[in-house]
Design a protein around this motif. Structure first.
Motif, mmCIF file in Angstrom:
data_model
loop_
_atom_site.group_PDB
_atom_site.id
_atom_site.type_symbol
_atom_site.label_atom_id
_atom_site.label_comp_id
_atom_site.label_asym_id
_atom_site.label_seq_id
_atom_site.Cartn_x
_atom_site.Cartn_y
_atom_site.Cartn_z
ATOM 1 N N ALA A 164 19.994 -28.597 25.572
ATOM 2 C CA ALA A 164 20.832 -28.060 24.491
ATOM 3 C C ALA A 164 20.055 -27.312 23.265
ATOM 4 O O ALA A 164 20.431 -26.385 22.969
ATOM 5 N N LEU A 165 18.768 -27.748 22.865
ATOM 6 C CA LEU A 165 17.977 -27.461 21.849
ATOM 7 C C LEU A 165 17.497 -26.004 22.106
ATOM 8 O O LEU A 165 17.470 -25.075 21.482
ATOM 9 N N SER A 166 17.618 -25.767 23.787
ATOM 10 C CA SER A 166 16.861 -24.469 24.190
ATOM 11 C C SER A 166 18.008 -23.262 24.010
ATOM 12 O O SER A 166 18.038 -22.404 24.363
ATOM 13 N N ARG A 167 19.384 -23.932 23.455
ATOM 14 C CA ARG A 167 20.559 -22.952 23.322
ATOM 15 C C ARG A 167 21.019 -22.562 24.699
ATOM 16 O O ARG A 167 21.608 -21.318 24.869
ATOM 17 N N TYR A 168 21.016 -23.368 25.655
ATOM 18 C CA TYR A 168 21.479 -23.340 26.955
ATOM 19 C C TYR A 168 23.165 -22.666 27.084
ATOM 20 O O TYR A 168 23.873 -23.854 26.435
ATOM 21 N N ARG A 169 23.520 -21.974 27.323
ATOM 22 C CA ARG A 169 24.592 -21.299 27.520
ATOM 23 C C ARG A 169 25.312 -20.837 26.226
ATOM 24 O O ARG A 169 26.643 -20.744 26.250
ATOM 25 N N TRP A 170 24.822 -21.096 25.143
ATOM 26 C CA TRP A 170 25.360 -20.922 23.886
ATOM 27 C C TRP A 170 25.877 -19.550 23.827
ATOM 28 O O TRP A 170 27.075 -19.394 23.059
#
Length: 165
Positions: free
Chosen positions: A89-95
């Protein structure tokens, strides 16, 4: 305020909007990484944090309330899974697929990750309130439209479907 308790006096308190963002970005990541039974049970717990279904201001859970497993290996595996979910989530996955900019999401995720990292599942008592859904309630269904796990047959849609209603 919705509260996610990390134990030892640490907690993540968020507004309703902040909680919705937190749950959305975690749902994207947990759906990508879930492979083991505990993972799908945790995914089901996330579906129960959907304020569009459960009500605003009434969600949250404590790390000590989770069933982390019976053995040191099970507890370590569950904790490792949650840390990997937070890292993804911190890697901005699919944001980029979100219909909004998830403001403050990184702050919430970093705070929660530190809480999970410092948390010792072995120190929790297994008796008491267990908020982690049982194996029969695991989130095994996938929302075809949004490509995330949902709680069928308990909920008609995923967290993104319910936000659109």
């Amino acid at each position: 305020m919705n509260v996610f308790d990390g134990g030892a006096g640490r907690c993540l308190e968020m507004t309703n909007g902040g909680t919705a963002v937190f749950v959305d970005v975690l749902t994207l990541s947990v759906s990508a990484l879930a492979h083991e039974p505990w993972d799908f049970r945790f995914a089901a717990l996330l579906t129960r944090q959907d304020q569009n279904v459960m009500g605003r201001g009434v969600v949250g859970f404590g790390l000590a309330e989770l069933d982390w497993g019976d053995t040191p290996q099970e507890r370590a595996s569950a904790r490792d899974f949650l840390l990997r979910v937070l890292d993804l989530a911190l890697s901005r996955y699919r944001w980029e697929e979100l219909t909004y900019e998830p403001s403050r999401a990184e702050e919430y995720l970093r705070t929660y990750r530190a809480m999970v990292e410092d948390f010792d599942p072995a120190a929790t008592a297994r008796a008491g309130a267990n908020v982690l859904p049982g194996p029969q309630e695991a989130a095994m269904a996938s929302c075809v439209r949004h490509r995330v796990l949902n709680a069928l047959p308990f909920r008609e849609g995923c967290v993104f479907c319910t936000a659109e209603v």
